[in-house]
Motif scaffolding. Sequence first.
Motif: not given
Length: 279
Positions: A41-50, A72-75, A148-157, A173-178
């Motif tokens: 969503p807008p205003g969240s963490m910027p993407v630095i590479g794909v 340790p680790g990468e968002n 720190c948050l770790y979220a998981w989802q499987r999308i299948a119809d 989704i793996r994110v940590c922010d102080p």
Amino acid sequence: MAALLGLSGAGCGESRLASDELVTASRATSVSPARALALLPPGSMPVIGVTQRNYDNAVSQIISLATRGRTPGENAIDIAFFTAADLPDSAAVAGNLLKLPGIEDHDVAREMEDRLPGVVMMPSAVFVQNKYGPFGYAFGRGIGGEACLYAWQRIADGDSIFRPKSGAVSVRIRVCDPTATEATLLRLAYDYSLNASLRRPGWNPIGEAPPPAPELGKAGAPIYPLPQASSPDAAAPQRIVRSRPSRAPRGEAEPAPDLPAIPDRPLEGYPTVPPPPRP
């Protein structure tokens, strides 16, 4: 002399390297952030590479996000689009096939140990759902107490034996922010959007869009706007404090209430009661 010049020219020609002669050890390639399979969503963490990798049955990406803090680790967002190819659960990354990540407790716990080393993550027992369906998440505190948050989802119809498979989407989704909280990090899992699709017949893991509410546009079914965050009605309700009646200090005795006076003669209209006999 001419022969030597010819050999020299031949040697120079062999020293030139063609662009298709370089063979890399990895099939992963870097793509533009505009081609990310998922957007935050807008205003969240910027993407630095794909980083993208193509398989015979899937396309996967690691969407690297801005990372700060000491944990340790990468968002990042790990996402993969799977075709309708039939893959047994025991299959691994054999050849050029990618296994669909599991969503069982032990599978997710292994992933969190790898991507959040040393962080105690507590899976949430609350049912949560975004626009693509239910998902799970865990929350913990990293180094220095950062969220720190770790979220998981499987999308299948709803694949079944009675209908052709429509593919699947796997999201991590793996994110940590102080400076973040659990609520702000959870917003990423609620509000992310898929930014691509596979041009395959029948590929539709999300399913068809739900129809509008039946009362929409009908008479006798008023719809009222939700209060805006800036309006006074949307403010948090204030606690009403009622003042208690004042009490007299403990050192001072409260005056006794006035008692009715005892009459000194018989009252008119009432019988006279004789006094008790003397002993």
